[in-house]
Design a protein around this motif. Structure first.
Motif, PDB file in Angstrom:
ATOM      1  N   GLU A 151      -9.093  -5.311   8.858  1.00 20.43           N
ATOM      2  CA  GLU A 151     -10.383  -5.827   9.322  1.00 20.43           C
ATOM      3  C   GLU A 151     -10.610  -7.248   8.825  1.00 20.43           C
ATOM      4  O   GLU A 151     -11.169  -8.093   9.543  1.00 20.43           O
ATOM      5  CB  GLU A 151     -11.503  -4.910   8.856  1.00 20.43           C
ATOM      6  CG  GLU A 151     -11.500  -3.544   9.542  1.00 20.43           C
ATOM      7  CD  GLU A 151     -12.432  -2.552   8.878  1.00 20.43           C
ATOM      8  OE1 GLU A 151     -13.315  -2.989   8.097  1.00 20.43           O
ATOM      9  OE2 GLU A 151     -12.283  -1.344   9.125  1.00 20.43           O
TER      10      GLU A 151
ATOM     11  N   GLY B 270     -10.114  -1.425  -2.141  1.00 18.44           N
ATOM     12  CA  GLY B 270     -10.412  -0.028  -1.859  1.00 18.44           C
ATOM     13  C   GLY B 270      -9.607   0.893  -2.753  1.00 18.44           C
ATOM     14  O   GLY B 270      -8.527   0.537  -3.235  1.00 18.44           O
ATOM     15  N   ASP B 271     -10.111   2.098  -2.970  1.00 17.67           N
ATOM     16  CA  ASP B 271      -9.477   3.014  -3.913  1.00 17.67           C
ATOM     17  C   ASP B 271      -8.659   4.104  -3.233  1.00 17.67           C
ATOM     18  O   ASP B 271      -8.182   5.030  -3.881  1.00 17.67           O
ATOM     19  CB  ASP B 271     -10.533   3.663  -4.826  1.00 17.67           C
ATOM     20  CG  ASP B 271     -11.600   4.413  -4.033  1.00 17.67           C
ATOM     21  OD1 ASP B 271     -11.512   4.446  -2.785  1.00 17.67           O
ATOM     22  OD2 ASP B 271     -12.517   4.955  -4.678  1.00 17.67           O
ATOM     23  N   ARG B 272      -8.495   4.017  -1.908  1.00 14.85           N
ATOM     24  CA  ARG B 272      -7.663   4.970  -1.187  1.00 14.85           C
ATOM     25  C   ARG B 272      -6.701   4.221  -0.272  1.00 14.85           C
ATOM     26  O   ARG B 272      -7.001   3.115   0.196  1.00 14.85           O
ATOM     27  CB  ARG B 272      -8.514   5.930  -0.353  1.00 14.85           C
ATOM     28  CG  ARG B 272      -9.357   6.901  -1.174  1.00 14.85           C
ATOM     29  CD  ARG B 272     -10.195   7.804  -0.268  1.00 14.85           C
ATOM     30  NE  ARG B 272     -11.237   7.061   0.428  1.00 14.85           N
ATOM     31  CZ  ARG B 272     -11.207   6.747   1.737  1.00 14.85           C
ATOM     32  NH1 ARG B 272     -10.165   7.108   2.475  1.00 14.85           N
ATOM     33  NH2 ARG B 272     -12.201   6.078   2.281  1.00 14.85           N
ATOM     34  N   HIS B 273      -5.551   4.843  -0.009  1.00 13.29           N
ATOM     35  CA  HIS B 273      -4.502   4.209   0.798  1.00 13.29           C
ATOM     36  C   HIS B 273      -5.028   3.746   2.157  1.00 13.29           C
ATOM     37  O   HIS B 273      -4.909   2.567   2.527  1.00 13.29           O
ATOM     38  CB  HIS B 273      -3.344   5.201   0.983  1.00 13.29           C
ATOM     39  CG  HIS B 273      -2.287   4.729   1.923  1.00 13.29           C
ATOM     40  ND1 HIS B 273      -1.404   3.717   1.609  1.00 13.29           N
ATOM     41  CD2 HIS B 273      -1.968   5.126   3.191  1.00 13.29           C
ATOM     42  CE1 HIS B 273      -0.585   3.517   2.635  1.00 13.29           C
ATOM     43  NE2 HIS B 273      -0.899   4.359   3.599  1.00 13.29           N
ATOM     44  N   GLY B 274      -5.628   4.676   2.911  1.00 13.92           N
ATOM     45  CA  GLY B 274      -6.116   4.317   4.235  1.00 13.92           C
ATOM     46  C   GLY B 274      -7.223   3.289   4.197  1.00 13.92           C
ATOM     47  O   GLY B 274      -7.309   2.413   5.066  1.00 13.92           O
ATOM     48  N   ARG B 275      -8.077   3.390   3.179  1.00 11.65           N
ATOM     49  CA  ARG B 275      -9.173   2.433   3.045  1.00 11.65           C
ATOM     50  C   ARG B 275      -8.634   1.035   2.790  1.00 11.65           C
ATOM     51  O   ARG B 275      -9.137   0.048   3.359  1.00 11.65           O
ATOM     52  CB  ARG B 275     -10.107   2.871   1.912  1.00 11.65           C
ATOM     53  CG  ARG B 275     -11.259   1.921   1.617  1.00 11.65           C
ATOM     54  CD  ARG B 275     -12.148   1.735   2.816  1.00 11.65           C
ATOM     55  NE  ARG B 275     -13.216   0.783   2.565  1.00 11.65           N
ATOM     56  CZ  ARG B 275     -13.820   0.088   3.514  1.00 11.65           C
ATOM     57  NH1 ARG B 275     -13.460   0.239   4.791  1.00 11.65           N
ATOM     58  NH2 ARG B 275     -14.788  -0.760   3.219  1.00 11.65           N
ATOM     59  N   ARG B 276      -7.628   0.911   1.935  1.00  8.01           N
ATOM     60  CA  ARG B 276      -7.069  -0.415   1.627  1.00  8.01           C
ATOM     61  C   ARG B 276      -6.487  -1.066   2.884  1.00  8.01           C
ATOM     62  O   ARG B 276      -6.702  -2.256   3.137  1.00  8.01           O
ATOM     63  CB  ARG B 276      -6.011  -0.305   0.533  1.00  8.01           C
ATOM     64  CG  ARG B 276      -6.576  -0.103  -0.857  1.00  8.01           C
ATOM     65  CD  ARG B 276      -5.495  -0.244  -1.910  1.00  8.01           C
ATOM     66  NE  ARG B 276      -4.525   0.839  -1.854  1.00  8.01           N
ATOM     67  CZ  ARG B 276      -4.657   2.005  -2.483  1.00  8.01           C
ATOM     68  NH1 ARG B 276      -5.742   2.245  -3.217  1.00  8.01           N
ATOM     69  NH2 ARG B 276      -3.728   2.940  -2.392  1.00  8.01           N
TER      70      ARG B 276
ATOM     71  N   GLY C 233      -7.311  -0.412   5.971  1.00 10.52           N
ATOM     72  CA  GLY C 233      -8.434  -0.754   6.846  1.00 10.52           C
ATOM     73  C   GLY C 233      -9.143  -2.025   6.424  1.00 10.52           C
ATOM     74  O   GLY C 233      -9.468  -2.879   7.264  1.00 10.52           O
ATOM     75  N   VAL C 234      -9.376  -2.177   5.125  1.00 10.72           N
ATOM     76  CA  VAL C 234     -10.044  -3.373   4.609  1.00 10.72           C
ATOM     77  C   VAL C 234      -9.232  -4.627   4.938  1.00 10.72           C
ATOM     78  O   VAL C 234      -9.782  -5.650   5.399  1.00 10.72           O
ATOM     79  CB  VAL C 234     -10.259  -3.255   3.084  1.00 10.72           C
ATOM     80  CG1 VAL C 234     -10.596  -4.610   2.464  1.00 10.72           C
ATOM     81  CG2 VAL C 234     -11.365  -2.260   2.781  1.00 10.72           C
TER      82      VAL C 234
ATOM     83  N   ASN D  15       0.806  -1.216   0.000  1.00 11.23           N
ATOM     84  CA  ASN D  15       0.000   0.000   0.000  1.00 11.23           C
ATOM     85  C   ASN D  15       0.840   1.267   0.000  1.00 11.23           C
ATOM     86  O   ASN D  15       0.553   2.206  -0.743  1.00 11.23           O
ATOM     87  CB  ASN D  15      -0.967  -0.026   1.188  1.00 11.23           C
ATOM     88  CG  ASN D  15      -2.139  -0.949   0.941  1.00 11.23           C
ATOM     89  OD1 ASN D  15      -3.000  -0.650   0.123  1.00 11.23           O
ATOM     90  ND2 ASN D  15      -2.164  -2.080   1.617  1.00 11.23           N
TER      91      ASN D  15
END
Length: 346
Positions: free
Chosen positions: A235, A223-229, A231-232, A197
């Protein structure tokens, strides 16, 4: 009861049955009196954090060679991101955060300057090959503290030894090379979650690739954003591990396939991109010339502060010296040894 014993009692009461309790450590190569305040894994974390090799990670390449921008990752920031991700997972799964953090902070201490380009050079030149994982253990066992080493616990050393995946699978198929603790398994996964990431983030920031060029099938899953990826993936590791509940750390098949696909895509479009490859080719030649210089003149190692472990073969001592260099130290030493200085009139 000491502070350490209070913490150990808290571990017994609050951590999962799968956790590595500090009081159950397999110990150190050299026995020592326990700290009255810190558990053995806290001691290990602190020893790594205060080591010279840890501080040098600040000036070692992650993806971009000696980046001039303030926001690109280095080997140090990568290590800190791995530690943060790993501790989040460990806390959620009620595992030992101190052990997890110690492994994460120590996992890349043996990395060479100029990233994996440096590792490939030494692997070719050192008899028997060179792996940064083995070098990380050599750093903590033999090279730190002027040859005394850090005398880390068995569990931390085992986690460092089992963290690397290279281009292989997420889960090591060979049980002998697999982390023996769940905390070590966490760091193994947190490492790839972090670098895939943040390397993508740096490549976009550096203009090496466009955000739109990343295959949509991967982004749909991750996910399409760094933080979202991140997090996914974090989790997913927590949820999948809880669901499977077999004593190991897991990523779901869907996320694992997407993560490995993104890693392989970065390998083609970032790590082996023409511009990156060209600069790392130059860096590789620098390290090879330094290696051959010291092979011809091993006595020069003492002059440059690399006089440790005189019992080792010359190639090993040279590899120790070069692997410990920062990018800028290697460049400056190369200039000093091979480039002429302008004549100065006194």
């Amino acid at each position: 009861m000491t502070v350490r014993e209070t913490i150990e009692e808290r571990e017994r009461k609050t951590l999962s049955k799968q956790a590595s309790l500090s009081q159950n450590t397999q110990g150190r190569a050299v026995d020592e009196d326990p700290c009255p305040v810190r558990t053995c894994y806290q001691v290990d974390r602190d020893r790594i954090l205060h080591s010279k090799s840890f501080r040098r990670l600040k000036y070692k390449t992650q993806v971009f060679l000696s980046p001039e921008g303030d926001h690109y990752r280095t080997r140090l920031t990568h290590t800190l991101e791995v530690s943060q991700i790993a501790r989040t997972i460990a806390r959620a799964l009620e595992l030992n955060e101190d052990l997890t953090e110690a492994i994460a902070l120590g996992h890349d201490l043996g990395h060479t300057p100029f990233g994996h380009a440096g590792e490939r050079v030494l692997d070719r030149l050192v008899p028997g090959g060179f792996r940064h994982v083995d070098q990380s253990l050599r750093v903590v066992d033999r090279l730190e503290k002027d040859g005394a080493g850090l005398n880390l616990t068995w569990e931390v050393r085992n986690g460092i030894a089992g963290h690397s995946k290279g281009e292989g699978p997420l889960h090591e198929p060979d049980p002998a090379r697999r982390p023996a603790t769940r905390e070590g398994e966490i760091v193994r996964l947190a490492d790839i979650v972090a670098y895939v990431n943040h390397d993508l983030d740096d490549a976009i920031r550096g203009g090496l690739i466009a955000a739109e060029s990343v295959p949509r099938r991967m982004l749909r899953s991750l996910g399409d954003r760094h933080g979202r990826r991140i997090g996914v993936l974090v989790e997913d590791i927590i949820a999948t591990t809880r669901r499977v509940d077999d004593g190991h750390i897991h990523l779901s098949q869907e996320r694992a396939e997407a993560l490995l696909a993104l890693r392989d895509w970065l390998g083609m479009h970032v790590y082996r991109a023409a511009g990156v490859d060209r600069e790392f080719g130059k860096a590789a030649r620098i390290l090879e010339e330094l290696f051959r210089f010291f092979l011809e003149k091993p006595e020069a190692l003492d002059e440059f502060g690399a006089g440790w472990d005189r019992t080792a073969p010359p190639e090993t001592r040279i590899a120790d010296f070069i692997a410990g260099m920062t990018d800028r130290f290697a460049l400056n030493l190369y200039r000093r040894l091979f480039l002429p200085e302008p004549w100065k009139v006194v």
